[in-house]
Every structure is written in structure tokens, then in C-alpha cells.
Design an enzyme around this catalytic site. Structure first.
Site: not given
Ligand SMILES: Nc1ncnc2c1ncn2[C@@H]1O[C@H](COP(=O)(O)OS(=O)(=O)O)[C@@H](OP(=O)(O)O)[C@H]1O
Ligand SMILES: Nc1ncnc2c1ncn2[C@@H]1O[C@H](COP(=O)(O)OP(=O)(O)O)[C@@H](O)[C@H]1O
Length: 288
Positions: A119, A192
Site C-alpha cells: 500500500l 502494483s
Molecule cells: N489514486 C491513487 N492511488 C494510489 N496512489 C496514488 C493515487 N494517487 C496518487 N498516488 C500516489 O502515487 C503513488 C503510487 O504510484 P504507483 O505507480 O506505485 O501506483 S500503481 O502501482 O500504478 O498503482 C503513491 O506513492 P507511494 O505512496 O509511494 O506508494 C501515491 O503517492
Molecule cells: N520500517 C518502517 N518503520 C516505520 N516507519 C517507516 C518504515 N518504513 C517507512 N516508514 C515511514 O513510512 C512512511 C511511508 O514510507 P514510504 O517509503 O514513503 O512508503 P511508500 O513508498 O510505500 O509510500 C514514511 O514516513 C517513512 O518514514
């Protein structure tokens, strides 16, 4: 129709066949173009008794030495069919004289893809960076394809609707495959959310080279973290189709690694990186 493969643009058509280095004459040859030294090509053409090919024009001298591999490719041992692939037709795989094994030897590692799924907020980017750093310190070459980052460039034309997410993952999978072929340990950190999209990426790689890592952090923890404030916006209805809120996430059924293990408290990013490194070491990816 068959292909005669050459060092650079392999252009040919019609029913002519090279077999084992000898030209076998067939009824009709319309056009063949080789970027090879004219003398070499003439020699090959003249070696067949009834060759119906003739040298039309010598355009340039190749600066590349002709190796056994090239000769084999040109003589037809590596014939590939002219293919139709997706929307493109008449496309032909062009083999390089330097292959994955050569690059792996150079890098003293094996190319593979570590696919981190989970997530938003589960820690994918953080653990990807920790892993990349840990590998770098060991003298291993890794490269991160982060979902957020790839959407700034290559995938900037894609939204978050299901078919665009599928295309996002397909492209990242293809790029990751190229990195793995380059001998690099490619770390893809992308939500994904759909199993079939991840499985399609797995299918692009040789058995074992796609290492799926499920960052199994429950929604309530990701939401509590909410570093970008996106969950808050999604809950407020200001972002539609947000994964985990009003869009699905399908957890892997058979991944290589699940982090953190069910029931455990969240390990630190460094600990998780070490778990992945142990896996790579055990499977032999950290040596050529
Ligand atoms: N609707 C919606 N759903 C999920 N995520 C969203 C959405 N809109 C924007 N974002 C931001 O885009 C990042 C996810 O991009 P991805 O390319 O990893 O998504 S996917 O695999 O195509 O589902 C994701 O980054 P991460 O938090 O690093 O996972 C979000 O910051
Ligand atoms: N192992 C962990 N334990 C606690 N907090 C974490 C850990 N890994 C990441 N975080 C915190 O969780 C948040 C989301 O991390 P991030 O790497 O940006 O997640 P994603 O790429 O899945 O969105 C950030 O604030 C990061 O500092």
C-alpha cells in the site's frame, strides 16, 4: 519469408535461406542489405554454387570486427522469424555480441528484479533506498524504479484508473527486465495493486529472477503514517480511486518474501534490507 540477420540493421525479405554458412538458392530473392565489408559479403555469396543473390551496392565498411557470433547470426544459425508484436509488424530481434553473462561477469553479480509491492505508505520507497544503499556498500550495482518517480517521466501520461495502472506496471516491468538483462539488481517499488499485472511482470523474466516482496503493512498503519496527506484527501473524497480506500489492493498469494512477517512488529528498513540481502546471497545473485 525468412530473415537473414546482419550486424546492424538486418533488412531482408523473401524466400532466401542461409543454412550452416552456405547459401541455399531458392526461387526468388528480392532485396538484401548488409552493412558489411563488400569483400566479405562477395566472398560469402560466391561460395554458393547457384546463388541467386548479387551485391547491389556497398554502402559502408563496418568498423566492427566480424566475430564467430556475427558470422553465425549472418549465416543463419540464429534465424528468428520476422515477428508481429503488439502493433508493430516486421520487427526482428537484433542480438548483441556482448550478452548478460558477460555483463554479470564484469559486475560480479546476477541481474534480477526485486519487486516491492504494498500500500501507499507501507514503506516501499524507504526500504528500496535502504536495500540500494546496503548493496552499494557491498560493491553491488542496484537501481531503483520507484512508482512515484517513474510517473514523473516515462509514465507521466498515465492516471490511476485500472487500465492505466496496468500499463504503468507493464512498462515498469519491461524496464526492470532491461535492467536485469544489464546485470543490475533492479528494485521496483510500486503499489502494483493487481495480481495479474505483477504476475505478467514475473513472466517476463527467467525463473527465479523476479523476486516479489510483499510489504505487508496494514492499512490503518499506512493511514496513520500518511506522509503525503493523501489518505486524508482520499477519506475526504478529494482523491478518487485511492488504493486501500476506494480502490482494490490484491495481496500476493505466493511471494518470495513477506515483510514484516505476519504477527511481527514492523522491522526497521535496514533490517528488511538485510533480509532481502540474505535472500539474494542465498540464491547466488551477489556473485557472477
Ligand atoms: N489514486 C491513487 N492511488 C494510489 N496512489 C496514488 C493515487 N494517487 C496518487 N498516488 C500516489 O502515487 C503513488 C503510487 O504510484 P504507483 O505507480 O506505485 O501506483 S500503481 O502501482 O500504478 O498503482 C503513491 O506513492 P507511494 O505512496 O509511494 O506508494 C501515491 O503517492
Ligand atoms: N520500517 C518502517 N518503520 C516505520 N516507519 C517507516 C518504515 N518504513 C517507512 N516508514 C515511514 O513510512 C512512511 C511511508 O514510507 P514510504 O517509503 O514513503 O512508503 P511508500 O513508498 O510505500 O509510500 C514514511 O514516513 C517513512 O518514514
Amino acid at each position: 519469408m525468412v530473415l537473414l540477420k546482419a550486424i546492424r540493421p538486418a533488412i531482408c525479405c523473401s524466400s532466401s535461406v542461409f543454412d550452416g554458412g552456405h547459401l541455399i538458392p531458392v526461387d526468388k530473392v528480392s532485396f538484401v542489405k548488409f552493412p558489411l565489408p563488400a569483400s566479405w559479403l562477395s566472398m560469402r555469396l560466391n561460395s554458393g554454387n547457384n546463388a541467386k543473390l548479387s551485391l547491389i551496392q556497398a554502402t559502408e565498411e563496418s568498423s566492427m570486427p566480424i566475430t564467430n557470433d556475427h558470422a553465425a547470426a549472418i549465416s543463419g544459425e540464429n534465424l528468428h522469424q520476422i515477428a508481429a508484436n503488439g502493433k508493430a509488424t516486421n520487427i526482428v530481434w537484433h542480438k548483441s555480441p556482448i550478452g548478460k553473462l558477460n555483463r554479470q561477469e564484469l559486475l560480479q553479480q546476477k541481474g534480477c528484479v526485486i519487486w516491492i509491492t504494498g500500500l501507499s505508505g507501507s514503506g516501499k520507497s524507504t526500504v528500496a533506498c535502504a536495500l540500494c544503499h546496503a548493496l552499494h556498500s557491498r560493491g553491488k550495482l542496484a537501481y531503483i524504479l520507484d512508482g512515484d518517480n517513474v510517473r514523473h517521466g516515462l509514465n507521466r501520461d498515465l492516471s490511476f484508473k485500472a487500465e492505466d495502472r496496468a500499463e504503468n506496471i507493464r512498462r515498469i516491468g519491461e524496464v526492470a527486465k532491461l535492467f536485469a538483462d544489464a546485470g543490475i539488481i533492479c528494485i521496483a517499488s510500486v503499489i502494483s495493486p493487481y495480481r495479474k499485472d505483477r504476475d505478467a511482470c514475473r513472466a517476463l523474466l527467467p525463473e527465479g529472477d523476479f523476486i516479489e516482496v510483499f510489504l505487508n503493512v496494514p492499512l490503518h498503519i499506512c493511514e496513520a503514517r500518511d506522509p503525503k496527506g493523501l489518505y486524508k484527501l482520499a477519506r475526504a473524497g478529494k482523491i478518487k480511486g485511492f488504493t486501500g480506500i476506494d480502490d482494490p489492493y490484491e495481496p500476493p498469494l505466493h511471494c518470495e518474501l513477506e515483510l514484516p512477517q505476519k504477527g511481527n512488529i514492523c522491522a526497521s528498513p535496514c533490517e528488511m534490507a538485510e533480509t532481502m540481502i540474505s535472500y539474494l546471497e542465498e540464491k547466488g545473485y551477489l556473485q557472477a
